[in-house]
Design a protein around this motif. Structure first.
Motif, mmCIF file in Angstrom:
data_model
loop_
_atom_site.group_PDB
_atom_site.id
_atom_site.type_symbol
_atom_site.label_atom_id
_atom_site.label_comp_id
_atom_site.label_asym_id
_atom_site.label_seq_id
_atom_site.Cartn_x
_atom_site.Cartn_y
_atom_site.Cartn_z
ATOM 1 N N TRP A 77 0.830 -1.205 0.000
ATOM 2 C CA TRP A 77 0.000 0.000 0.000
ATOM 3 C C TRP A 77 0.864 1.254 0.000
ATOM 4 O O TRP A 77 0.570 2.219 -0.706
ATOM 5 N N GLY A 117 -5.432 5.882 -2.302
ATOM 6 C CA GLY A 117 -5.627 4.840 -1.295
ATOM 7 C C GLY A 117 -5.846 5.348 0.109
ATOM 8 O O GLY A 117 -5.902 4.553 1.053
ATOM 9 N N ILE A 125 -7.064 -2.436 1.727
ATOM 10 C CA ILE A 125 -5.607 -2.303 1.673
ATOM 11 C C ILE A 125 -4.973 -3.658 1.398
ATOM 12 O O ILE A 125 -4.051 -3.779 0.568
#
Length: 231
Positions: A77, A117, A125
């Motif tokens: 991530w 994100g 995630i």
């Protein structure tokens, strides 16, 4: 606790002091590029072996998708997040040009999202970290870094004090770089209060330093502990 980047915070403070000084712009650019280079694998700018090489060299795809504790994210991530933010801010807001990310890159990366994100929940995630083609993700980030370096070398003293354009912020939203979720949408307000110098001091430098420090810590935990929040 500091796991990465000894001396970089001090250099960043020096950069902050001179970045808007017209006479010191060449020195500021050189210092920016020096800091920036140390935040990427050496292949990005053709530099010497560095700490980031050591971070990524032996990571397995599985290790990119481990969330050590409930308040953590994953290394996968982080790579996505810092790459997308640098791409959006440097190319659209600073360069006023197209971002690198496009439909071709989306297919290559094998991802289902286009934003930074910020608003993803833990399960999302994890899904991103497992679905992404890690090698392509690293290539994407390196390409973003190279474009940033080319852009910075072309900036003028007038550019450094140029305010972020509302039209360019709208473009980020329209192109899916940020969503309308509160945890994501706030980025537009944050970036909108900055000038070009302010952007150079955060998304491609300070922001990355903080996230890479987390990655070094997580890598150590992944290899020394047996229980994790999510895998």
């Amino acid at each position: 606790m500091k796991y990465f980047g000894e001396g970089l915070s001090e250099k960043h403070k020096d950069l902050n002091r001179i970045l808007r000084n017209r006479e010191k712009l060449p020195e500021a650019k050189k210092l920016f590029l020096e800091i920036h280079e140390k935040l990427f694998p050496s292949e990005m700018a053709g530099g010497s072996e560095n700490e980031v090489d050591g971070l990524f060299r032996d990571l397995t795809d599985q290790e990119y998708a481990v969330m050590p504790k409930s308040k953590d994210e994953t290394i996968g991530w982080v790579v996505w997040h810092i790459a997308r933010i640098e791409d959006l801010t440097m190319n659209i807001l600073v360069g006023r040009r197209n971002q690198i990310f496009n439909e071709d890159w989306k297919k290559r990366l094998h991802v289902s999202i286009t934003d930074t994100g910020n608003a993803l929940q833990d399960e999302e995630i994890m899904a991103l970290s497992k679905e992404a083609d890690i090698q392509e993700l690293l290539k994407y980030r390196n390409e973003v870094g190279r474009q940033t370096r080319e852009l910075v070398q072309s900036l003028t003293p007038e550019d450094m004090r140029r305010k972020v354009s509302g039209d360019d912020l709208d473009r980020i939203l329209n192109e899916g770089g940020v969503t309308r979720q509160e945890e994501s949408f706030w980025l537009l307000d944050f970036w909108g209060k900055k000038d070009v110098a302010g952007l150079l001091l955060m998304p491609p430098t300070r922001h990355v330093m903080l996230h890479l420090n987390d990655c070094f810590r997580w890598k150590e935990e992944i290899r020394t502990k047996k229980k994790f929040f999510l895998v």
